[in-house]
Design an enzyme around this catalytic site. Structure first.
Site, mmCIF file in Angstrom:
data_model
loop_
_atom_site.group_PDB
_atom_site.id
_atom_site.type_symbol
_atom_site.label_atom_id
_atom_site.label_comp_id
_atom_site.label_asym_id
_atom_site.label_seq_id
_atom_site.Cartn_x
_atom_site.Cartn_y
_atom_site.Cartn_z
ATOM 1 N N ASP A 65 -9.806 11.815 -46.016
ATOM 2 C CA ASP A 65 -8.626 12.398 -45.389
ATOM 3 C C ASP A 65 -7.913 13.161 -46.499
ATOM 4 O O ASP A 65 -7.328 12.550 -47.408
ATOM 5 C CB ASP A 65 -7.730 11.310 -44.810
ATOM 6 C CG ASP A 65 -6.482 11.852 -44.133
ATOM 7 O OD1 ASP A 65 -6.115 13.015 -44.392
ATOM 8 O OD2 ASP A 65 -5.852 11.105 -43.351
ATOM 9 N N VAL A 66 -7.947 14.485 -46.463
ATOM 10 C CA VAL A 66 -7.452 15.270 -47.588
ATOM 11 C C VAL A 66 -5.942 15.143 -47.774
ATOM 12 O O VAL A 66 -5.411 15.533 -48.823
ATOM 13 C CB VAL A 66 -7.826 16.764 -47.452
ATOM 14 C CG1 VAL A 66 -9.336 16.946 -47.504
ATOM 15 C CG2 VAL A 66 -7.226 17.379 -46.193
ATOM 16 N N ASN A 92 -11.386 23.904 -47.243
ATOM 17 C CA ASN A 92 -11.578 24.368 -45.876
ATOM 18 C C ASN A 92 -10.918 23.496 -44.818
ATOM 19 O O ASN A 92 -10.595 23.986 -43.726
ATOM 20 C CB ASN A 92 -13.090 24.457 -45.599
ATOM 21 C CG ASN A 92 -13.407 24.640 -44.136
ATOM 22 O OD1 ASN A 92 -13.194 25.705 -43.572
ATOM 23 N ND2 ASN A 92 -13.920 23.586 -43.501
ATOM 24 N N TYR A 161 0.780 26.211 -37.856
ATOM 25 C CA TYR A 161 -0.451 26.748 -38.425
ATOM 26 C C TYR A 161 -0.171 28.001 -39.241
ATOM 27 O O TYR A 161 -0.633 28.136 -40.386
ATOM 28 C CB TYR A 161 -1.438 27.060 -37.291
ATOM 29 C CG TYR A 161 -2.797 27.534 -37.747
ATOM 30 C CD1 TYR A 161 -3.751 26.635 -38.204
ATOM 31 C CD2 TYR A 161 -3.138 28.882 -37.685
ATOM 32 C CE1 TYR A 161 -5.005 27.063 -38.609
ATOM 33 C CE2 TYR A 161 -4.398 29.322 -38.090
ATOM 34 C CZ TYR A 161 -5.320 28.409 -38.542
ATOM 35 O OH TYR A 161 -6.572 28.840 -38.940
ATOM 36 N N LYS A 165 -0.706 28.671 -43.334
ATOM 37 C CA LYS A 165 -1.662 29.668 -43.807
ATOM 38 C C LYS A 165 -0.979 30.723 -44.670
ATOM 39 O O LYS A 165 -1.573 31.220 -45.635
ATOM 40 C CB LYS A 165 -2.396 30.302 -42.622
ATOM 41 C CG LYS A 165 -3.317 29.338 -41.891
ATOM 42 C CD LYS A 165 -4.377 28.731 -42.827
ATOM 43 C CE LYS A 165 -5.368 27.842 -42.103
ATOM 44 N NZ LYS A 165 -6.423 27.321 -43.004
#
Length: 256
Positions: A65-66, A92, A161, A165
């Site tokens: 789990d990053v 990613n 999101y 980004k």
């Protein structure tokens, strides 16, 4: 020469979100090109499925789990323990979060989940990569962050999101500058409409900026993977700082 020595002499990559979509495609492309790849993701079963696509490849599946620092530390320790070094991080892992939710109705927990995965996770993995790449011999390596067309232009009702980004672009620039003294090259790939499970709905209809719903073209995810491999295999004296790869006729360039 035994198998472990062979693995330690090949180029080594860590790919997050490797259990599906773009992460899987990139991991497969690298494995087929002879890279050793640590496959990171939250679902061990899908990581094993990715590994099975290149059965003779040097892969290592690590449940990660990053957004959890301890998981990221364990991922890089496992990669170095198995392969000896880290030459590439493909940052990613990401999530879109709840789609189509107006900003005034977006639950804070949903916002935090997207930020923790897309931004905090990318930072934690990049930080771990920096620590390893600075100390290994030969020193250096490369980080490629997966941005998005949304790092340039948002879709409607995508505030979490899009914000993450856009933030990734700043992360990429800052890491690129800070990596120079250590031979660490950092770039970003911004992808538009690669054909994955995440984008399947776009072919039937996606909300446009003018309020209409319209189908959008997609491209083969393998073309994205080949682009990442090209970026990854440049000598460290050269860097693709930003690359935009998109379905040729998607509604991005121009007014819409």
């Amino acid at each position: 020469m035994d198998a472990k020595q062979t693995e330690q002499q090949s180029r080594t990559a860590v790919v997050t979100g490797a259990g599906s979509g773009i992460g899987r495609a990139v991991a497969v492309e690298l494995l087929r090109a002879g890279w050793s790849v640590a496959l990171a993701g939250r679902r061990p079963g899908t990581l094993e499925e990715t590994a099975a696509l290149v059965p003779d490849g040097a892969s290592l599946a690590v449940r990660t789990d990053v957004s959890r620092p301890e998981d990221v530390d364990a991922l890089f320790a496992a990669a170095v323990g198995r392969f000896g070094r880290v030459d590439l991080l493909f940052n990613n892992a990401g999530t879109f979060g709840p789609g189509g939710v107006p900003v005034e109705e977006l639950p804070y927990d949903a916002w935090r989940h997207v930020v923790d995965t897309n931004l905090n996770g990318a930072f934690l993995c990049a930080q771990a990569a920096f620590r390893q790449m600075k100390e290994q011999d030969p020193r250096g390596g490369r980080i490629i962050n997966n941005g998005s067309i949304s790092a340039h232009t948002p879709r409607p009702l995508s505030v979490a999101y899009t914000a993450t980004k856009h933030a990734l672009t700043g992360l990429t620039k800052s890491l690129s500058l800070d990596g120079r003294p250590y031979g660490i090259a950092v770039g970003q790939i911004d992808i538009g409409n690669a054909a994955t499970d995440m984008t399947a709905r776009m072919q039937t209809g996606a909300l446009q900026a003018n309020g209409e719903t319209a189908p959008e073209p997609v491209m083969d995810v393998a073309d994205v993977a080949r682009t990442v491999r090209h970026m990854a295999e440049l000598p460290l004296e050269a860097n693709v700082q930003f690359a935009t790869v998109l379905a040729t006729t998607m509604p991005f360039v121009g007014r819409g």
